[in-house]
Scaffold this motif. Structure first.
Motif, mmCIF file in Angstrom:
data_model
loop_
_atom_site.group_PDB
_atom_site.id
_atom_site.type_symbol
_atom_site.label_atom_id
_atom_site.label_comp_id
_atom_site.label_asym_id
_atom_site.label_seq_id
_atom_site.Cartn_x
_atom_site.Cartn_y
_atom_site.Cartn_z
ATOM 1 N N PRO A 132 -28.650 159.433 86.114
ATOM 2 C CA PRO A 132 -28.416 157.995 85.975
ATOM 3 C C PRO A 132 -28.451 157.272 87.329
ATOM 4 O O PRO A 132 -28.740 156.087 87.383
ATOM 5 N N ALA A 133 -28.157 157.983 88.385
ATOM 6 C CA ALA A 133 -28.148 157.333 89.693
ATOM 7 C C ALA A 133 -29.552 156.890 90.114
ATOM 8 O O ALA A 133 -29.705 156.075 91.001
ATOM 9 N N GLN A 134 -30.562 157.444 89.412
ATOM 10 C CA GLN A 134 -31.933 157.099 89.772
ATOM 11 C C GLN A 134 -32.374 155.773 89.147
ATOM 12 O O GLN A 134 -33.416 155.240 89.481
ATOM 13 N N GLU A 135 -31.579 155.279 88.186
ATOM 14 C CA GLU A 135 -31.951 154.030 87.515
ATOM 15 C C GLU A 135 -32.079 152.908 88.534
ATOM 16 O O GLU A 135 -31.315 152.846 89.490
ATOM 17 N N ASP A 136 -33.029 152.014 88.287
ATOM 18 C CA ASP A 136 -33.193 150.904 89.204
ATOM 19 C C ASP A 136 -32.171 149.822 88.865
ATOM 20 O O ASP A 136 -32.356 149.019 87.966
ATOM 21 N N LEU A 137 -31.074 149.843 89.604
ATOM 22 C CA LEU A 137 -29.982 148.918 89.294
ATOM 23 C C LEU A 137 -30.286 147.499 89.751
ATOM 24 O O LEU A 137 -29.581 146.557 89.405
ATOM 25 N N GLN A 189 -26.697 146.661 99.362
ATOM 26 C CA GLN A 189 -25.589 147.602 99.243
ATOM 27 C C GLN A 189 -25.896 148.659 98.175
ATOM 28 O O GLN A 189 -25.668 149.851 98.375
ATOM 29 N N GLY A 190 -26.448 148.190 97.043
ATOM 30 C CA GLY A 190 -26.791 149.104 95.951
ATOM 31 C C GLY A 190 -27.849 150.104 96.377
ATOM 32 O O GLY A 190 -27.744 151.304 96.081
ATOM 33 N N ALA A 191 -28.855 149.610 97.098
ATOM 34 C CA ALA A 191 -29.937 150.490 97.550
ATOM 35 C C ALA A 191 -29.395 151.562 98.495
ATOM 36 O O ALA A 191 -29.768 152.741 98.412
ATOM 37 N N ALA A 192 -28.454 151.149 99.369
ATOM 38 C CA ALA A 192 -27.869 152.096 100.327
ATOM 39 C C ALA A 192 -27.081 153.165 99.580
ATOM 40 O O ALA A 192 -27.165 154.365 99.901
ATOM 41 N N GLN A 193 -26.337 152.735 98.545
ATOM 42 C CA GLN A 193 -25.530 153.689 97.770
ATOM 43 C C GLN A 193 -26.415 154.657 96.998
ATOM 44 O O GLN A 193 -26.122 155.847 96.906
ATOM 45 N N ARG A 194 -27.524 154.143 96.433
ATOM 46 C CA ARG A 194 -28.448 155.011 95.700
ATOM 47 C C ARG A 194 -29.047 156.057 96.625
ATOM 48 O O ARG A 194 -29.173 157.222 96.270
ATOM 49 N N LEU A 206 -26.483 158.699 97.309
ATOM 50 C CA LEU A 206 -26.333 159.580 96.149
ATOM 51 C C LEU A 206 -27.511 160.546 96.048
ATOM 52 O O LEU A 206 -27.335 161.744 95.818
ATOM 53 N N ASN A 207 -28.713 160.012 96.203
ATOM 54 C CA ASN A 207 -29.916 160.836 96.114
ATOM 55 C C ASN A 207 -29.908 161.914 97.182
ATOM 56 O O ASN A 207 -30.245 163.072 96.916
ATOM 57 N N ASP A 208 -29.494 161.505 98.389
ATOM 58 C CA ASP A 208 -29.461 162.467 99.494
ATOM 59 C C ASP A 208 -28.483 163.597 99.196
ATOM 60 O O ASP A 208 -28.791 164.768 99.358
ATOM 61 N N SER A 209 -27.285 163.215 98.674
ATOM 62 C CA SER A 209 -26.282 164.255 98.424
ATOM 63 C C SER A 209 -26.714 165.132 97.247
ATOM 64 O O SER A 209 -26.461 166.334 97.230
ATOM 65 N N ASN A 210 -27.402 164.550 96.234
ATOM 66 C CA ASN A 210 -27.931 165.342 95.120
ATOM 67 C C ASN A 210 -28.981 166.323 95.604
ATOM 68 O O ASN A 210 -28.995 167.493 95.204
ATOM 69 N N ALA A 211 -29.858 165.838 96.466
ATOM 70 C CA ALA A 211 -30.937 166.682 96.973
ATOM 71 C C ALA A 211 -30.362 167.865 97.744
ATOM 72 O O ALA A 211 -30.880 168.986 97.664
#
Ligand SMILES: [Cu+2]
Length: 302
Positions: free
Chosen positions: A292-297, A265-270, A273-278
Motif C-alpha cells: 500500500p505504501a506504493q500507492e500514489d497518494l 512531505q508525502g513523497a519524502a515519506q514514501r 518507506l520504500n528504502d526501508s522495505n528494499a
C-alpha cells in the motif's frame, strides 16, 4: 389588512418564501415567488368571493323554486380565456425573470478579473469555476477550470472540503457531480437546489454582492445536502465563505502552498518507506503491487 400584518414579519424572515439576498439568481427566484403568490391571492379571493356570494344569495328558502339554468356560454368562455391569459402572463414573466439562471452575468468590476474566457458560461467567460463533488458525507471543492477527473490539469489543483471560499463580486460557476450516490447541492441564500449525480455534471452559478466581503473573514452562507444520501445525510452540511478579492487570493495562495508542502512531505515519506522495505526484503519477493505504501497518494480524488 390582517393578511398583510400576518405576512409582513414572515416575508422579512424568508420563512414562507425562498431565501434571497446572497446572489442575483436567488433574488430572482424570490421575486418570482412573490409575483405568483400575489396573482394566486387575487384569484383565490375572487373565486372564494363569488362562491360565498352565491351561497348566501341563492341559498334554499322555504317554498322557493331554484332557477333552472343551463350553461352560460359567455361566462364559460370568459373564465377559460381568463385562466389561459393568466397562465401565459405567468409563463412569460417566469422565462424573463429566470433567464439569468441559465445565462449568468459576467463578474462585476469589483470582482476577481480572470483572464481566461474559455468557459461556456457566462457570455464572455469572466467567471471563477469551482468543481463541486458530493461524497458520503462531505462536499469537496476543487478550484479548477476543467472538472473532468481524468484531466491532467486537475492534479495538484487547490481544493477544500466542507467550506468553499469565493471572492465577492465574482460570478462563480459550479460544475456539480457526485462520487458515490446522488446528493443535492443547496445553499438557500445563493440560489436553488442542484442534483449531484454520479457520472453526470450539473451547472449553476452565483455572485455574492461586494458588500458581503467588507468585514475581515467575509460572510458565511450555510447549506445542507438536500437529497437523502445515507445514514449520515443530516450531517452533510456545506458552507460558502465570501471574502474580498485580496483575501481570496491570499487564501488560494496559502492553500496551494500547503498542498505543495504536503505533497513534498508525502513523497519524502514514501521514499523513506520504500528504502526501508528494499532493505528488509529479499530482492526477488519485492512486489510493488502488494504494497500500500506504493500507492500514489498525491493523486487527488476526482
Ligand atoms: Cu445527503
Amino acid at each position: 389588512m390582517t393578511g398583510a400584518l400576518l405576512l409582513a414579519p414572515v416575508a422579512g424572515a424568508d420563512l414562507l418564501s425562498p431565501e434571497s439576498g446572497g446572489s442575483p439568481n436567488a433574488d430572482d427566484i424570490d421575486t418570482l415567488y412573490w409575483i405568483i403568490f400575489g396573482v394566486a391571492v387575487v384569484v383565490f379571493v375572487g373565486v372564494e368571493g363569488v362562491l360565498l356570494y352565491s351561497v348566501f344569495k341563492f341559498k334554499a328558502r322555504k317554498g322557493a323554486v331554484p332557477a333552472q339554468i343551463r350553461g352560460n356560454t359567455r361566462l364559460e368562455i370568459g373564465w377559460t380565456v381568463g385562466a389561459a391569459v393568466i397562465l401565459v402572463i405567468l409563463a412569460t414573466v417566469t422565462f424573463i425573470k429566470l433567464d439569468a439562471i441559465r445565462n449568468p452575468p459576467n463578474s462585476s468590476a469589483s470582482g476577481l478579473q480572470l483572464a481566461d474566457t474559455s468557459r461556456r458560461l457566462p457570455p464572455s467567460g469572466k467567471s471563477l469555476n469551482i468543481c463541486v463533488n458530493g461524497q458520503q458525507y462531505i462536499w469537496r471543492f476543487t478550484y479548477q477550470e476543467n472538472c473532468d477527473p481524468k484531466s491532467a490539469k486537475n492534479l495538484g489543483a487547490p481544493f477544500s472540503y466542507e467550506e468553499m471560499v469565493v471572492p465577492v463580486g465574482t460570478t462563480v460557476t459550479l460544475d456539480i457531480n457526485a462520487q458515490d450516490v446522488a446528493h443535492s447541492w443547496w445553499i438557500p441564500k445563493l440560489g436553488g437546489k442542484f442534483d449531484a449525480i454520479p457520472g453526470y455534471t450539473n451547472h449553476t452559478w452565483f455572485q455574492v454582492p461586494t458588500k458581503f466581503g467588507d468585514k475581515p473573514g467575509g460572510t458565511v452562507f450555510f447549506g445542507q445536502c438536500a437529497e437523502l444520501c445515507g445514514r449520515n445525510h443530516a450531517n452533510m452540511t456545506a458552507r460558502v465563505r465570501a471574502v474580498s478579492v485580496p483575501e481570496y487570493q491570499k487564501w488560494l495562495a496559502l492553500r496551494k502552498a500547503n498542498i505543495k508542502a504536503a505533497e513534498v512531505q508525502g513523497a519524502a515519506q514514501r521514499k523513506k518507506l520504500n528504502d526501508s522495505n528494499a532493505n528488509s526484503q529479499p530482492a526477488d519477493s519485492a512486489d510493488p503491487g502488494q504494497n500500500p505504501a506504493q500507492e500514489d497518494l498525491s493523486t487527488p480524488q476526482p
